[in-house]
Design an enzyme around this catalytic site. Structure first.
Site, mmCIF file in Angstrom:
data_model
loop_
_atom_site.group_PDB
_atom_site.id
_atom_site.type_symbol
_atom_site.label_atom_id
_atom_site.label_comp_id
_atom_site.label_asym_id
_atom_site.label_seq_id
_atom_site.Cartn_x
_atom_site.Cartn_y
_atom_site.Cartn_z
ATOM 1 N N SER A 134 2.336 -6.909 6.736
ATOM 2 C CA SER A 134 1.554 -7.488 5.636
ATOM 3 C C SER A 134 1.010 -8.843 6.052
ATOM 4 C CB SER A 134 2.454 -7.676 4.412
ATOM 5 O OG SER A 134 1.781 -8.405 3.410
ATOM 6 N N TYR A 148 10.275 -10.926 0.870
ATOM 7 C CA TYR A 148 9.218 -10.005 1.321
ATOM 8 C C TYR A 148 8.493 -10.526 2.564
ATOM 9 C CZ TYR A 148 5.138 -6.924 1.146
ATOM 10 O OH TYR A 148 4.145 -6.023 1.458
HETATM 11 N N1 LIG Z 1 -0.667 -2.918 -1.592
HETATM 12 C C1 LIG Z 1 -0.695 -4.098 -1.015
HETATM 13 O O1 LIG Z 1 -1.324 -5.062 -1.546
HETATM 14 C C2 LIG Z 1 -0.015 -4.314 0.318
HETATM 15 C C3 LIG Z 1 -0.362 -5.452 1.067
HETATM 16 C C4 LIG Z 1 0.233 -5.661 2.297
HETATM 17 C C5 LIG Z 1 1.157 -4.769 2.785
HETATM 18 N N2 LIG Z 1 1.511 -3.685 2.056
HETATM 19 C C6 LIG Z 1 2.522 -2.770 2.628
HETATM 20 O O2 LIG Z 1 1.952 -1.481 2.770
HETATM 21 C C7 LIG Z 1 2.996 -0.500 2.763
HETATM 22 C C8 LIG Z 1 2.581 0.623 1.817
HETATM 23 O O3 LIG Z 1 2.490 0.105 0.497
HETATM 24 P P1 LIG Z 1 1.378 0.571 -0.530
HETATM 25 O O4 LIG Z 1 0.566 -0.599 -0.869
HETATM 26 O O5 LIG Z 1 0.727 1.810 -0.073
HETATM 27 O O6 LIG Z 1 2.322 0.837 -1.799
HETATM 28 P P2 LIG Z 1 2.612 2.157 -2.651
HETATM 29 O O7 LIG Z 1 1.342 2.788 -3.073
HETATM 30 O O8 LIG Z 1 3.576 1.722 -3.714
HETATM 31 O O9 LIG Z 1 3.350 3.113 -1.614
HETATM 32 C C9 LIG Z 1 4.636 2.807 -1.139
HETATM 33 C C10 LIG Z 1 5.204 4.009 -0.429
HETATM 34 O O10 LIG Z 1 6.534 3.682 0.035
HETATM 35 C C11 LIG Z 1 7.431 4.698 -0.382
HETATM 36 N N3 LIG Z 1 8.775 4.170 -0.594
HETATM 37 C C12 LIG Z 1 9.147 3.134 -1.383
HETATM 38 N N4 LIG Z 1 10.484 3.007 -1.383
HETATM 39 C C13 LIG Z 1 10.974 4.003 -0.588
HETATM 40 C C14 LIG Z 1 12.275 4.409 -0.219
HETATM 41 N N5 LIG Z 1 13.390 3.820 -0.709
HETATM 42 N N6 LIG Z 1 12.417 5.457 0.630
HETATM 43 C C15 LIG Z 1 11.315 6.096 1.107
HETATM 44 N N7 LIG Z 1 10.054 5.766 0.772
HETATM 45 C C16 LIG Z 1 9.885 4.735 -0.072
HETATM 46 C C17 LIG Z 1 6.819 5.238 -1.682
HETATM 47 O O11 LIG Z 1 7.213 6.574 -1.910
HETATM 48 P P3 LIG Z 1 8.280 7.103 -3.001
HETATM 49 O O12 LIG Z 1 8.193 6.216 -4.199
HETATM 50 O O13 LIG Z 1 7.824 8.509 -3.248
HETATM 51 O O14 LIG Z 1 9.581 7.036 -2.282
HETATM 52 C C18 LIG Z 1 5.327 5.206 -1.346
HETATM 53 O O15 LIG Z 1 4.966 6.374 -0.647
HETATM 54 C C19 LIG Z 1 4.262 -1.232 2.337
HETATM 55 O O16 LIG Z 1 5.082 -1.455 3.467
HETATM 56 C C20 LIG Z 1 3.753 -2.554 1.773
HETATM 57 O O17 LIG Z 1 4.706 -3.580 1.932
HETATM 58 C C21 LIG Z 1 0.941 -3.419 0.827
#
Ligand SMILES: NC(=O)c1ccc[n+]([C@@H]2O[C@H](COP(=O)([O-])OP(=O)(O)OC[C@H]3O[C@@H](n4cnc5c(N)ncnc54)[C@H](OP(=O)(O)O)[C@@H]3O)[C@@H](O)[C@H]2O)c1
Length: 260
Positions: A134, A148
């Site tokens: 991130s 985080y």
């Molecule tokens: N969105 C942003 O603004 C942003 C910015 C920078 C970085 N990121 C990073 O990008 C990555 C993806 O996030 P996203 O934005 O796509 O969020 P998201 O739409 O909430 O997706 C998160 C994914 O992680 C899975 N997950 C969460 N807890 C888990 C667990 N205990 N075991 C297995 N899987 C788990 C969820 O699946 P289930 O709930 O089905 O388990 C979901 O598929 C993350 O690492 C996040 O930190 C996001």
């Protein structure tokens, strides 16, 4: 290609990119239904798809996942460590079990999966490891979502180290550092309303925009990729501003969000 956190957001978008480029995909997360829907969508394009559910906050999940994939006779040439979430209510207010889960899902599991799969990739002289970190890992510390940023900083540094270590082996390692991205992330951490009010539309990217940058960067074996010019600028500012000034500017970010 094994993609963690493939049931939503950036993980689902990355799975689509890899499938569109001919990769068979193994999709994992906790929720089976969205994984199966994505698997059906991707299978229709001609690639082979497999769904394996796993809760990566369980310390036994990474080795179990590896065993289950091996038992199905599948080979892993690529790994996207993407699963993640945040808690923003404050260090003292967050359940210690949630802290442990954050560390397991976003720090321990990526390290363990890379350690389990990288030797096989090196042996075959081909592999891809894309770690979704991130922009927060590049920015000054923030209060409220206190763990985080440091977890993501760890993932960036660990990815860069592994990138150097595996250079010349045919195994590419990249850290992807998205800024604000339109996914379920801010619904899950309960800050959707606040972040929408605090951050203008130009600061947000789609999961597809982020995934495109990550996919390309890993193919080119870049150690790190930051999607979006504004995010590149913010990362540079975060690195070059003196600590005291940087903390004053962004340090209260999560506390401020709670007051909106
Ligand atoms: N969105 C942003 O603004 C942003 C910015 C920078 C970085 N990121 C990073 O990008 C990555 C993806 O996030 P996203 O934005 O796509 O969020 P998201 O739409 O909430 O997706 C998160 C994914 O992680 C899975 N997950 C969460 N807890 C888990 C667990 N205990 N075991 C297995 N899987 C788990 C969820 O699946 P289930 O709930 O089905 O388990 C979901 O598929 C993350 O690492 C996040 O930190 C996001």
């Amino acid at each position: 290609m094994l993609v963690t956190g493939a049931s939503a957001g950036i993980g689902a978008a990355l799975a689509r990119f890899y499938a569109a480029n001919g990769w068979d995909v193994i999709l994992t997360a906790r929720r089976r239904a969205p994984l199966e829907a994505l698997a059906a969508e991707l299978a229709a394009t001609g690639v082979s798809t497999t769904v394996v559910t796993a809760d990566l906050s369980d310390p036994l999940a990474p080795p179990r996942l590896v065993d289950e994939i091996a038992a199905r006779g599948l080979r892993i040439d690529g790994l996207v460590n993407n699963a993640g979430f945040s808690r923003t209510s404050g260090f003292l207010q967050t359940d210690p079990a949630d802290h442990a889960a954050m560390i397991r899902v976003m720090l321990a599991a990526p390290v363990e999966l890379a350690r389990l799969y990288a030797p096989m990739m090196v042996e075959r002289g081909f592999g891809r490891i894309l770690n979704v970190a991130s922009l927060a890992g590049e920015m000054p510390a923030t209060g409220g979502d206190t763990l985080y940023g440091p977890i993501k900083s760890f993932l960036i540094k660990a990815s860069q180290g592994l990138h150097l270590e595996l250079r010349g082996t045919g195994v590419h390692v990249t850290a992807l550092c998205p800024g604000y991205t339109l996914t379920e992330f801010h619904d899950v951490n309960g800050t959707r309303e606040q972040v929408s009010a605090a951050y203008p539309a130009w600061m947000w990217q789609t999961a597809e925009q982020v995934a495109r940058v990550g996919y390309r960067a890993c193919e080119l074996n870049r150690p790190k990729a930051t999607p979006g010019a504004a995010n590149v600028l913010l990362a540079a500012l975060g690195k070059h501003l003196p600590d005291a000034l940087a903390l004053a500017m962004v340090g209260g970010h999560a506390r401020r969000l709670r007051r909106i």
